[in-house]
Design a protein around this motif. Structure first.
Motif, PDB file in Angstrom:
ATOM      1  N   PRO A 199      -6.247   3.367   1.571  1.00 13.82           N
ATOM      2  CA  PRO A 199      -7.513   4.021   1.560  1.00 13.82           C
ATOM      3  C   PRO A 199      -7.658   2.388   3.233  1.00 13.82           C
ATOM      4  CG  PRO A 199      -7.013   1.167   0.606  1.00 13.82           C
ATOM      5  CD  PRO A 199      -5.935   2.226   0.784  1.00 13.82           C
TER       6      PRO A 199
ATOM      7  N   ALA B  31      -3.306   8.894  -6.066  1.00 17.59           N
ATOM      8  CA  ALA B  31      -3.696   8.120  -5.527  1.00 17.59           C
ATOM      9  C   ALA B  31      -3.507   7.738  -3.996  1.00 17.59           C
ATOM     10  CB  ALA B  31      -3.503   6.255  -6.006  1.00 17.59           C
TER      11      ALA B  31
ATOM     12  N   LYS C 133      -7.729   8.074  -7.488  1.00 20.90           N
ATOM     13  CA  LYS C 133      -8.859   9.604  -6.747  1.00 20.90           C
ATOM     14  C   LYS C 133      -8.730  10.541  -8.374  1.00 20.90           C
ATOM     15  CE  LYS C 133      -9.273  14.262  -4.778  1.00 20.90           C
ATOM     16  NZ  LYS C 133      -8.991  14.690  -3.053  1.00 20.90           N
TER      17      LYS C 133
ATOM     18  N   GLU D 243      -8.567  -6.852  -5.651  1.00 19.31           N
ATOM     19  CA  GLU D 243      -9.294  -6.875  -4.538  1.00 19.31           C
ATOM     20  C   GLU D 243      -8.369  -7.261  -3.102  1.00 19.31           C
ATOM     21  OE1 GLU D 243     -13.310  -9.709  -3.966  1.00 19.31           O
ATOM     22  OE2 GLU D 243     -11.894 -10.823  -5.712  1.00 19.31           O
TER      23      GLU D 243
ATOM     24  N   ARG E 236      -6.436   3.532  -3.627  1.00 16.38           N
ATOM     25  CA  ARG E 236      -7.112   3.758  -4.695  1.00 16.38           C
ATOM     26  C   ARG E 236      -6.916   5.401  -5.225  1.00 16.38           C
ATOM     27  NH1 ARG E 236     -11.085   2.046   0.197  1.00 16.38           N
ATOM     28  NH2 ARG E 236     -11.594   0.332  -0.381  1.00 16.38           N
TER      29      ARG E 236
ATOM     30  N   TYR F 125       0.938  -1.444  -0.010  1.00 13.16           N
ATOM     31  CA  TYR F 125      -0.209   0.181  -0.042  1.00 13.16           C
ATOM     32  C   TYR F 125       1.223   1.042  -0.209  1.00 13.16           C
ATOM     33  CZ  TYR F 125      -4.902  -2.481   1.380  1.00 13.16           C
ATOM     34  OH  TYR F 125      -5.139  -3.396   1.096  1.00 13.16           O
TER      35      TYR F 125
ATOM     36  N   CYS G 115      -9.350  -1.970  -4.434  1.00 12.93           N
ATOM     37  CA  CYS G 115      -8.933  -0.338  -5.122  1.00 12.93           C
ATOM     38  C   CYS G 115      -8.180  -0.749  -6.620  1.00 12.93           C
ATOM     39  CB  CYS G 115      -7.658  -0.133  -3.628  1.00 12.93           C
ATOM     40  SG  CYS G 115      -6.561  -1.232  -3.494  1.00 12.93           S
ATOM     41  N   HIS G 116      -6.946  -0.112  -6.384  1.00  9.77           N
ATOM     42  CA  HIS G 116      -6.624  -0.439  -7.297  1.00  9.77           C
ATOM     43  C   HIS G 116      -4.450  -0.318  -7.647  1.00  9.77           C
ATOM     44  CE1 HIS G 116      -9.456   2.795  -8.049  1.00  9.77           C
ATOM     45  NE2 HIS G 116      -9.802   1.634  -8.787  1.00  9.77           N
TER      46      HIS G 116
ATOM     47  N   GLU H 111      -7.767  -2.313 -11.506  1.00 13.73           N
ATOM     48  CA  GLU H 111      -8.471  -2.743 -10.423  1.00 13.73           C
ATOM     49  C   GLU H 111      -8.694  -4.063  -9.725  1.00 13.73           C
ATOM     50  OE1 GLU H 111     -13.326  -2.624 -11.455  1.00 13.73           O
ATOM     51  OE2 GLU H 111     -13.054  -1.247 -12.507  1.00 13.73           O
TER      52      GLU H 111
END
Length: 352
Positions: free
Chosen positions: A89, A86, A108, A121, A106, A75, A95-96, A119
């Motif tokens: 989150p 980005a 923006k 998960e 994520r 992350y 998220c991405h 994308e």
């Protein structure tokens, strides 16, 4: 929390951002509700491919991804005007993948040429045997005692794609060809292996970057923390016998962390000289002038504008600073002049 099957770890594509984390340190999968932090490792499943269709492995190979593939990424926030804005989150929801080097966030906003992010998960955070999330900061380069290189040259620029990396790499080549043992460091940016490998290709004896300091990205990292990590990265290069270091600072002077770093006496005090990379004459003139006003010893201008002789002449005339095309950055006389800026504190490897 569950004990993680080793086959799951071994078949997942591990990204560059997590390269310092040994896979055998990954013992557990933490899937209960958690708020991830920048640098936390996550096992994620690719749901839908977007602009990033390949993931950069620690080896440098860009592996093709397919929906259903599982990846090990970190992350992190991202600031990239030519790509994604980005943020980490607040949960482990969808998220991405916002960087091929392996950054989960994520998105923006993004540049209109990107077409949208890939994308992913999250399946869960990756943990140690104590069931605590693993963070790449846990595996950062330890404190390095000892001196820095005798000379440190920085490359700033107007923005992404201004030619900072090729300018830095060519400086590395110039000093290396002159007989110095040269180290390179990228002290800010988003995790990616391309720039460090380019420095190696151009002759750097040692290369480090901010991922070695435990950051998947330096966006929203406190400038003092970045300065501390820069000090340690440079001492790492010095401890490995590098007498000259070339450092690259990502993005442009309007990016918050870059602006803050450029303005600090702490950074200026360790720099022997500063180069500025730009894609056009107006940006070159403005950026070089800003650095000079901050107290930097601006050695010259280079970057993408040097593809145009007219742009070079415009920039040189308006700024008063010399403009160096790539081949001029390896000119032995110029290299000797720049090395002399360090006050004659060191010799070339050939002269030792």
């Amino acid at each position: 929390m569950q004990i993680l099957d080793r086959t799951v770890v071994n078949r997942a594509k591990q990204a560059y951002s997590s390269r310092r984390v040994p896979l055998d340190e990954i013992k557990t999968l933490i899937s209960e509700k958690r708020r991830p932090k920048s640098g936390d490792l996550v096992l994620a499943r690719v749901v839908k491919l977007g602009s990033h269709q390949r993931i950069e492995l620690p080896s440098g190979r860009r592996a093709m991804m397919n929906p259903g593939d599982e990846i090990i990424v970190a992350y992190g926030d991202r600031y990239a005007p030519d790509q994604y804005e980005a943020y980490v989150p607040g949960d482990l929801g969808p998220c991405h993948l916002v960087a091929a080097g392996g950054v989960a966030a994520r998105a923006k906003s993004w540049h209109d040429r990107m077409g949208g992010p890939t994308e992913i998960e999250p399946i869960g955070l990756l943990g140690c045997a104590r069931h605590e999330p693993l963070n790449i900061g846990d595996f950062a380069l330890k404190h390095v005692p000892g001196p820095m290189p005798d000379a440190v040259f920085a490359v700033f620029g107007t923005s992404m794609n201004a030619g900072k990396t090729i300018t830095a790499a060519t400086l590395v080549k110039g000093f290396t060809d002159a007989g110095y043992r040269v180290g390179a460091a990228k002290i800010t940016g988003t995790a990616a292996g391309g720039d460090p490998w380019l420095m190696r290709d151009y002759g750097a004896a040692e290369v480090v970057d901010f991922t070695d300091a435990g950051f998947p990205s330096t966006f929203n990292i406190d400038p003092e923390t970045i300065l501390d990590s820069t000090d340690n990265l440079l001492r790492a290069l010095g401890s490995r016998g590098c007498s000259i270091a070339v450092i690259e600072i990502a993005d442009g002077l309007y990016q918050a962390e870059t602006a803050a770093l450029a303005a600090t006496e702490e950074l200026r005090s360790i720099l022997t000289g500063t180069f500025f990379a730009a894609g056009d004459a107006m940006g070159a003139v403005s950026g070089a002038a800003d650095l000079a006003r901050m107290g930097h010893r601006v050695v010259g201008i280079s970057g993408a504008l040097t593809r145009s002789p007219l742009a070079c002449r415009e920039a040189a005339k308006a700024s008063g600073f010399p403009v160096f095309c790539l081949d001029e950055l390896t000119n032995p006389e110029a290299v000797a002049d720049w090395a002399a800026l360090a006050g004659g504190r060191f010799e070339t490897a050939a002269g030792q």
